[in-house]
Design a protein around this motif. Structure first.
Motif, mmCIF file in Angstrom:
data_model
loop_
_atom_site.group_PDB
_atom_site.id
_atom_site.type_symbol
_atom_site.label_atom_id
_atom_site.label_comp_id
_atom_site.label_asym_id
_atom_site.label_seq_id
_atom_site.Cartn_x
_atom_site.Cartn_y
_atom_site.Cartn_z
ATOM 1 N N GLN A 392 0.834 -1.208 0.000
ATOM 2 C CA GLN A 392 0.000 0.000 0.000
ATOM 3 C C GLN A 392 0.864 1.252 0.000
ATOM 4 O OE1 GLN A 392 -2.647 1.737 3.412
ATOM 5 N NE2 GLN A 392 -3.956 0.299 2.291
ATOM 6 N N GLY A 393 0.526 2.182 -0.894
ATOM 7 C CA GLY A 393 1.204 3.476 -0.931
ATOM 8 C C GLY A 393 0.346 4.529 -0.262
ATOM 9 N N GLY A 394 -0.104 5.519 -1.057
ATOM 10 C CA GLY A 394 -0.927 6.580 -0.486
ATOM 11 C C GLY A 394 -2.391 6.233 -0.374
ATOM 12 N N ASN A 395 -2.784 5.037 -0.824
ATOM 13 C CA ASN A 395 -4.170 4.555 -0.757
ATOM 14 C C ASN A 395 -5.135 5.508 -1.453
ATOM 15 O OD1 ASN A 395 -6.257 2.832 -0.148
ATOM 16 N ND2 ASN A 395 -6.482 3.512 1.974
ATOM 17 N N THR A 396 -4.757 5.966 -2.636
ATOM 18 C CA THR A 396 -5.632 6.856 -3.403
ATOM 19 C C THR A 396 -6.223 6.155 -4.633
ATOM 20 O OG1 THR A 396 -3.729 7.693 -4.663
ATOM 21 C CG2 THR A 396 -4.368 8.919 -2.685
ATOM 22 N N GLY A 397 -6.036 4.843 -4.726
ATOM 23 C CA GLY A 397 -6.548 4.087 -5.873
ATOM 24 C C GLY A 397 -8.063 4.122 -5.945
ATOM 25 N N LEU A 398 -8.577 3.909 -7.153
ATOM 26 C CA LEU A 398 -10.014 4.028 -7.388
ATOM 27 C C LEU A 398 -10.665 2.710 -7.810
ATOM 28 C CD1 LEU A 398 -9.938 7.423 -9.334
ATOM 29 C CD2 LEU A 398 -10.421 7.067 -6.913
ATOM 30 N N VAL A 399 -9.903 1.609 -7.799
ATOM 31 C CA VAL A 399 -10.475 0.327 -8.222
ATOM 32 C C VAL A 399 -10.293 -0.758 -7.157
ATOM 33 C CG1 VAL A 399 -10.356 0.709 -10.703
ATOM 34 C CG2 VAL A 399 -8.329 -0.132 -9.506
ATOM 35 N N GLY A 400 -10.056 -0.357 -5.913
ATOM 36 C CA GLY A 400 -9.968 -1.321 -4.817
ATOM 37 C C GLY A 400 -8.689 -2.132 -4.799
ATOM 38 N N GLY A 401 -7.633 -1.653 -5.454
ATOM 39 C CA GLY A 401 -6.389 -2.412 -5.503
ATOM 40 C C GLY A 401 -5.457 -2.162 -4.345
ATOM 41 N N SER A 402 -5.726 -1.121 -3.555
ATOM 42 C CA SER A 402 -4.750 -0.719 -2.538
ATOM 43 C C SER A 402 -5.123 -1.137 -1.121
ATOM 44 C CB SER A 402 -4.564 0.803 -2.575
ATOM 45 O OG SER A 402 -5.795 1.462 -2.317
ATOM 46 N N VAL A 403 -6.272 -1.777 -0.935
ATOM 47 C CA VAL A 403 -6.684 -2.188 0.419
ATOM 48 C C VAL A 403 -6.928 -3.698 0.442
ATOM 49 C CG1 VAL A 403 -7.682 0.029 1.058
ATOM 50 C CG2 VAL A 403 -9.110 -1.664 -0.080
ATOM 51 N N PRO A 404 -6.815 -4.306 1.623
ATOM 52 C CA PRO A 404 -7.029 -5.755 1.719
ATOM 53 C C PRO A 404 -8.466 -6.136 1.363
ATOM 54 C CG PRO A 404 -6.016 -4.874 3.721
ATOM 55 C CD PRO A 404 -6.466 -3.705 2.924
ATOM 56 N N VAL A 405 -8.632 -7.359 0.938
ATOM 57 C CA VAL A 405 -9.969 -7.921 0.741
ATOM 58 C C VAL A 405 -10.375 -8.682 1.997
ATOM 59 C CG1 VAL A 405 -11.336 -9.548 -0.621
ATOM 60 C CG2 VAL A 405 -9.668 -8.065 -1.744
ATOM 61 N N PHE A 406 -9.428 -9.399 2.587
ATOM 62 C CA PHE A 406 -9.664 -10.095 3.852
ATOM 63 C C PHE A 406 -8.697 -9.539 4.904
ATOM 64 C CE2 PHE A 406 -11.494 -13.006 0.756
ATOM 65 C CZ PHE A 406 -12.694 -13.350 1.378
ATOM 66 N N ASP A 407 -7.856 -10.393 5.447
ATOM 67 C CA ASP A 407 -6.959 -9.997 6.541
ATOM 68 C C ASP A 407 -5.504 -9.952 6.101
ATOM 69 O OD1 ASP A 407 -6.836 -12.684 6.095
ATOM 70 O OD2 ASP A 407 -6.710 -13.269 8.200
ATOM 71 N N GLU A 408 -5.249 -9.642 4.834
ATOM 72 C CA GLU A 408 -3.870 -9.570 4.373
ATOM 73 C C GLU A 408 -3.067 -8.549 5.192
ATOM 74 O OE1 GLU A 408 -6.288 -8.875 0.841
ATOM 75 O OE2 GLU A 408 -6.851 -10.191 2.489
ATOM 76 N N ILE A 409 -1.805 -8.833 5.387
ATOM 77 C CA ILE A 409 -0.922 -7.896 6.086
ATOM 78 C C ILE A 409 -0.707 -6.670 5.188
ATOM 79 C CG2 ILE A 409 1.414 -7.528 6.987
ATOM 80 C CD1 ILE A 409 1.489 -10.543 7.607
#
Length: 784
Positions: A392-409
């Motif tokens: 994860q960088g600045g978490n400014t993505g717009l297609v859900g690519g920058s945050v976990p789906v489950f409990d990923e580190i």
């Protein structure tokens, strides 16, 4: 359903409801009808099966049962959609109530000012008029109707109170309660409402209030013996120690209940048995939004919906067989990066949710490495333990690519923000992946250069994330994509192996260009830890024209003309429709100097000679005005005005987030077809969407199609997808121009890439990340 009761059964019409509520109720009716049709289809298929099952071949039986199962699944889907709509309705109502709370806050401030100017502080005005005598009180205590004037408690009124306070207190309970009320009925209790339900009398002789509702004093059964309300002197108006602040709170609370009833009840009416269709929580039979104590029942019932729904639940994703994080894992990470391991749920919240508030994971651990070596150690350990990792960088993505789906580190590059080197001769910058784009631009500007890309999210996004998503931005027309300006990368692979391809050469033709594998890979092949990038010279003269056009055809002709006349100094050409400007003005309070046009074009020139550039720009504008391509416009030459005009374009995304839930589509198309998709989508969706807007990069054929709704809806998503993707594929476009595929678009890659290409990508993924621990569930469709 055929016997369903609808809102109009309780109201004269639904014409006066807010449009979004009208739309939801209409959609519920349509879903009911579809459900009924499917039920009839199931009945027909079942009857047909029973009648002819003996004569059917086994294959025919299976086929027939599949039809029944398919109809049943569709019926269930419609029911689920109806529940979603009910949940949306709760959210809408709560949104209206929250707006009301803001109004009440202003009301309270106004009321306080008015009370300070009144005589509330006079000793004679601190108490209420006395009611009946103690004897009268004891003689009439009971639940029977009082018939004589002397048996009726006197209405309590503030002596010398302001007219404003008297106006509030004079509102009759019939205006507050959703029940028939005798106009002569007195009011009781802390809530200042008429008698209803179980009530109890207070045995305190000095108590200014005689009767209390059970719910208002936390009673469920009548206590034995005498009962006295505790703390009444400080809680009820009329006691000698009732302060001006308490008076203010009491008046405000009472007025809150009146406004809540008038605002919400007038909007929604009373639904069958106090329920919303499909709602999971029962609403008590009190006025909408008002509890016996004035608390918002509806808010409490819907509070969970204000949280972003978990991605795994909304999209029904199955967790892959990764290991779960243990205490020993946390201890290991603490050892290699002490003080930079986050496990606090509150601290993790913003990193689990994307910027759009559309997807949410449930990671319980975030790592903040500072060096490539720490990233390498962490990934090596995760690979051995089979722990999934979400870079994860600045978490400014717009297609859900920058945050976990489950409990990923979560592996955050936020602390990897060091500039390694800058060559003032060649303009080559080498820096860590966590450097913020805007900070880098400020740094190289001091050296006489600029970054080759510019984004609306430049104040938050990281250069590593920009490269990982192959971000385009506003300067691509002039300086090209990152595939050309990025010269080298340092990457850590899934197994922890560092790959140093951090070249600082314009030319290097030795073997395969491996960096291209990681540009646009969205963190699925490796974690980018450092970047080498070519920065262009900072232009000495920048001009910006903001122009209005009467049609998209005129927009295209304007672009063709400016490209021919401005040539080498043209650095950006953007367009937006009038709806975008309306949303920017409404939600972020920016005013456009150019109004009254269906479309707007923003043209930037950058060069080394201001006189030369201004002359070329003026000649272009004169030509455009004379030929009728442009009806009005403005030109900015100083930095402050240029930034102001750019903000009209850059803050459209922000304005859209304030308009409701946003369905975002980042499309590449032949320039001539760019706005046709917006027009066709509006027609296709009709009234089911709140707004359909289009804007984007005219110079490189990149359309940002945005559709807003009051909240997320499966049925609306099904109407949009795959319609938008099929339309795009029909004209040989790309379903992702610059945002990437992330989580939301991975299953639709087939509309832009052939199966053979997707298969080859999956082979690359399997080779570089055999266990699939890097950013799982993203970019590529699940392998069959």
């Amino acid at each position: 359903m055929a016997t369903a009761m609808y809102l109009e059964h309780y109201l004269d019409s639904i014409e006066n409801l807010p449009c979004e509520l009208q739309r939801n109720f209409q959609l519920m009716r349509e879903l009911d009808q579809r459900t009924e049709d499917k039920k009839a289809e199931i009945d027909s298929l079942a009857a047909e099966y029973i009648e002819s099952v003996k004569n059917m071949l086994p294959e025919e039986r299976v086929e027939h049962l599949k039809k029944i199962q398919s109809a049943y699944s569709k019926c269930k889907e419609y029911s689920d959609d109806k529940v979603q709509l009910a949940m949306q309705t709760y959210e809408m109502v709560d949104k209206h109530i929250r707006r009301l709370d803001a109004d009440l806050a202003r009301f309270e401030a106004d009321l306080k000012d008015k009370l300070e100017g009144s005589d509330f502080e006079n000793p004679g005005s601190r108490s209420l008029k006395k009611g009946r005598s103690q004897k009268d009180k004891r003689g009439s205590r009971g639940r029977g109707r009082r018939t004589s004037e002397e048996d009726t408690p006197k209405k309590k009124k503030l002596k010398g109170g302001s007219e404003f306070a008297d106006t509030i207190l004079s509102v009759h309970p019939s205006d507050v309660l959703d029940m028939p009320v005798d106009p002569n009925e007195p009011t009781y209790c802390l809530c200042h409402q008429v008698s209803y339900g179980e009530m109890i009398g207070c045995d305190n002789q000095d108590c200014p209030i005689e009767w209390f509702h059970f719910a208002c004093v936390d009673l469920t059964t009548k206590p034995k013996g005498k009962w006295v309300i505790m703390g009444i002197s400080s809680a009820v108006p009329g006691c000698s120690v009732w302060s001006r602040q308490t008076q203010l709170r009491w008046l405000t609370s009472f007025h809150r209940r009146i406004l809540a009833q008038q605002s919400v009840t007038s909007a929604l009416g009373t639904l069958q048995q106090g329920k919303l269709p499909g709602a999971p929580t029962r609403v008590v039979s009190m006025p909408w939004g008002v509890s016996p104590r004035g608390r918002r029942v509806l808010h409490a019932a819907s509070s969970s919906f204000q949280e972003v729904m978990l991605t795994s639940e909304r999209y029904r994703v199955q967790r892959l067989p990764f290991s779960y994080v243990s205490d020993s894992d946390v201890a290991f990470f603490e050892h290699i990066m002490p003080g930079r391991v986050i496990t606090n749920p509150e601290e993790l919240k913003p990193f689990n949710v994307d910027w759009l508030k559309s997807v949410q994971g449930c990671s319980k651990l975030m790592l903040k490495p500072q060096t490539t070596a720490e990233v390498s150690q962490a990934l090596r350990y995760c690979y051995e333990r089979n722990l999934a990792v979400n870079p994860q960088g600045g978490n400014t993505g717009l297609v859900g690519g920058s945050v976990p789906v489950f409990d990923e580190i979560i592996l955050s590059t936020v602390l990897m923000n060091r500039i390694i080197s800058f060559d003032e001769v060649s303009g080559i910058l080498v820096c860590q992946a966590g450097c913020i784009l805007e900070k880098l631009n400020e740094y190289v500007e001091e050296q006489g250069f600029i970054m080759p890309l510019d984004l609306g999210a430049k104040g938050s996004c990281h250069i590593g994330g920009n490269v990982a998503t192959n971000a385009g931005g506003l300067r691509l027309l002039r300086y090209g994509s990152l595939r050309g300006t990025v010269l080298g990368l340092e990457v850590v692979l899934a197994d922890g192996s560092p790959l140093d391809c951090l070249a600082s050469l314009r030319k290097d033709n030795t073997g395969y260009d491996l960096k291209q594998l990681f540009i646009g890979s969205e963190g699925t092949l490796g974690v980018i830890t450092a970047v080498s990038i070519l920065c262009p010279q900072k232009p000495k003269a920048v001009n910006l024209a903001f122009l209005g056009c009467q049609s998209f055809t005129k927009v295209l002709e304007t672009f063709t003309t400016c490209r021919a006349m401005l040539g080498e100094i043209l650095s950006a050409c953007e367009f937006m429709d009038e709806k975008c400007m309306e949303l920017v003005e409404r939600h972020v309070k920016l005013s456009s100097p150019v109004t009254g046009s269906p479309f707007y074009v923003l043209i930037e020139t950058s060069g080394s000679n201001s006189t030369h550039d201004e002359e070329k720009l003026n000649n272009f504008i004169e030509q455009a005005m004379t030929s009728g391509l442009v009806t009005n416009g403005t030109v900015a030459t100083d930095d402050k005005k240029i930034k102001m005009l750019w903000s009209l374009r850059e803050r459209i995304t922000e304005a859209l987030t304030h308009d409701g839930y946003v369905y975002k589509y980042d499309i590449s198309l032949p320039v001539g077809k760019l706005y046709d998709l917006v027009t066709d989508t509006r027609v296709w969706l009709g009234q089911s969407a709140k707004n359909v807007v289009g804007y984007g990069h005219l110079g490189d054929g990149n359309l940002h199609l945005n559709i807003t709704a009051e909240s997320y809806s499966h049925s609306l998503l099904d109407a949009i997808e795959p319609f938008v993707y099929e339309w795009t594929a029909r004209y040989n476009g790309s379903i992702s121009a610059e945002h990437g595929l992330g989580f939301k678009k991975k299953q639709f890659i087939k509309y832009s890439k052939p199966n053979e290409a997707v298969f080859l990508m999956q082979r690359f993924k399997a080779m570089l990340d055999p266990k699939g621990i890097l950013n799982p569930y993203k970019t590529l469709p699940s392998s069959s």
